[in-house]
Design a protein around this motif. Sequence first.
Motif, PDB file in Angstrom:
ATOM      1  N   CYS A   1       8.595  63.014  48.393  1.00  0.00           N
ATOM      2  CA  CYS A   1       7.695  63.621  47.207  1.00  0.00           C
ATOM      3  C   CYS A   1       8.045  64.331  47.102  1.00  0.00           C
ATOM      4  O   CYS A   1       7.375  65.459  47.504  1.00  0.00           O
ATOM      5  CB  CYS A   1       5.857  62.636  47.854  1.00  0.00           C
ATOM      6  SG  CYS A   1       5.893  61.410  48.441  1.00  0.00           S
ATOM      7  N   LYS A   2       7.308  64.496  44.879  1.00  0.00           N
ATOM      8  CA  LYS A   2       7.797  66.020  44.639  1.00  0.00           C
ATOM      9  C   LYS A   2       6.291  66.488  44.301  1.00  0.00           C
ATOM     10  O   LYS A   2       5.869  65.603  44.246  1.00  0.00           O
ATOM     11  CB  LYS A   2       8.650  65.682  42.903  1.00  0.00           C
ATOM     12  CG  LYS A   2       8.772  67.136  43.047  1.00  0.00           C
ATOM     13  CD  LYS A   2      10.179  67.024  40.978  1.00  0.00           C
ATOM     14  CE  LYS A   2      10.116  68.244  41.270  1.00  0.00           C
ATOM     15  NZ  LYS A   2      11.093  68.258  39.644  1.00  0.00           N
ATOM     16  N   VAL A   3       6.147  68.015  44.774  1.00  0.00           N
ATOM     17  CA  VAL A   3       4.788  68.663  45.233  1.00  0.00           C
ATOM     18  C   VAL A   3       4.915  68.658  43.093  1.00  0.00           C
ATOM     19  O   VAL A   3       5.711  69.740  42.535  1.00  0.00           O
ATOM     20  CB  VAL A   3       4.966  70.059  45.919  1.00  0.00           C
ATOM     21  CG1 VAL A   3       3.688  70.807  45.440  1.00  0.00           C
ATOM     22  CG2 VAL A   3       4.946  69.221  46.977  1.00  0.00           C
ATOM     23  N   ILE A   4       3.532  68.157  43.119  1.00  0.00           N
ATOM     24  CA  ILE A   4       3.250  68.895  41.311  1.00  0.00           C
ATOM     25  C   ILE A   4       2.183  70.063  41.879  1.00  0.00           C
ATOM     26  O   ILE A   4       1.602  70.808  40.265  1.00  0.00           O
ATOM     27  CB  ILE A   4       3.134  68.041  40.458  1.00  0.00           C
ATOM     28  CG1 ILE A   4       1.875  66.916  41.703  1.00  0.00           C
ATOM     29  CG2 ILE A   4       4.422  66.829  40.350  1.00  0.00           C
ATOM     30  CD1 ILE A   4       1.626  65.685  39.779  1.00  0.00           C
ATOM     31  N   GLU A   5       1.678  70.424  42.363  1.00  0.00           N
ATOM     32  CA  GLU A   5       0.196  71.248  42.638  1.00  0.00           C
ATOM     33  C   GLU A   5       0.112  70.767  43.484  1.00  0.00           C
ATOM     34  O   GLU A   5       0.025  70.295  45.111  1.00  0.00           O
ATOM     35  CB  GLU A   5      -0.506  70.535  42.058  1.00  0.00           C
ATOM     36  CG  GLU A   5      -1.921  71.273  41.644  1.00  0.00           C
ATOM     37  CD  GLU A   5      -3.637  70.263  40.986  1.00  0.00           C
ATOM     38  OE1 GLU A   5      -4.450  70.756  40.764  1.00  0.00           O
ATOM     39  OE2 GLU A   5      -3.107  69.412  40.363  1.00  0.00           O
ATOM     40  N   ILE A   6      -0.587  72.645  44.313  1.00  0.00           N
ATOM     41  CA  ILE A   6      -0.811  73.189  45.309  1.00  0.00           C
ATOM     42  C   ILE A   6      -2.240  73.522  45.241  1.00  0.00           C
ATOM     43  O   ILE A   6      -2.848  74.001  44.444  1.00  0.00           O
ATOM     44  CB  ILE A   6      -0.219  74.083  45.449  1.00  0.00           C
ATOM     45  CG1 ILE A   6       0.874  73.808  45.770  1.00  0.00           C
ATOM     46  CG2 ILE A   6      -0.912  74.819  47.241  1.00  0.00           C
ATOM     47  CD1 ILE A   6       2.116  73.391  47.135  1.00  0.00           C
ATOM     48  N   ILE A   7      -3.704  72.567  45.855  1.00  0.00           N
ATOM     49  CA  ILE A   7      -5.053  72.634  45.174  1.00  0.00           C
ATOM     50  C   ILE A   7      -5.632  73.805  47.110  1.00  0.00           C
ATOM     51  O   ILE A   7      -4.665  73.451  47.957  1.00  0.00           O
ATOM     52  CB  ILE A   7      -5.560  71.753  44.825  1.00  0.00           C
ATOM     53  CG1 ILE A   7      -5.389  70.492  46.036  1.00  0.00           C
ATOM     54  CG2 ILE A   7      -4.988  71.041  43.908  1.00  0.00           C
ATOM     55  CD1 ILE A   7      -6.694  69.501  46.127  1.00  0.00           C
ATOM     56  N   GLU A   8      -7.016  74.471  47.144  1.00  0.00           N
ATOM     57  CA  GLU A   8      -7.786  74.473  48.524  1.00  0.00           C
ATOM     58  C   GLU A   8      -8.666  73.942  48.088  1.00  0.00           C
ATOM     59  O   GLU A   8      -9.602  73.489  47.356  1.00  0.00           O
ATOM     60  CB  GLU A   8      -7.010  76.016  48.273  1.00  0.00           C
ATOM     61  CG  GLU A   8      -7.327  76.450  49.485  1.00  0.00           C
ATOM     62  CD  GLU A   8      -8.209  78.002  49.866  1.00  0.00           C
ATOM     63  OE1 GLU A   8      -8.793  78.643  49.829  1.00  0.00           O
ATOM     64  OE2 GLU A   8      -6.734  79.045  49.821  1.00  0.00           O
TER      65      GLU A   8
END
Length: 81
Positions: free
Chosen positions: A7-14
Motif C-alpha cells: 500500500c502506498k503511504v499518502i499521509e502520516i498522522i499522529e
Amino acid sequence: MCLAIPCKVIEIIEEDGEKYAIAEYKGVKQKAKLTLLDKEVKIGDYILIHTGYALEVLNEEDAKLSLEAWDELFKALEEME
C-alpha cells in the motif's frame, strides 16, 4: 490469512503520541500504526500492513513487482468466473 499487498503511504498522522500512516491500494485507504518499524516512513513509501500495523517498508521496485503480480492474479480470477 493475510494478503500482503503493498500500500502506498499518502499521509502520516499522529494520534495520542503515536505515529500512523494512511496508506492506499486501488482507492481503499487503511490506517496503520508505525511502531513496529525501525525505518522512518515517508509519504510515497510502500508498506505491508497486517492487523493495523505496518510490518515492512518496501522499495518502489519491489512494491511495483508485487503489485503487478497481484494484478495478474486478480485478472486471472476474474476470467475464471
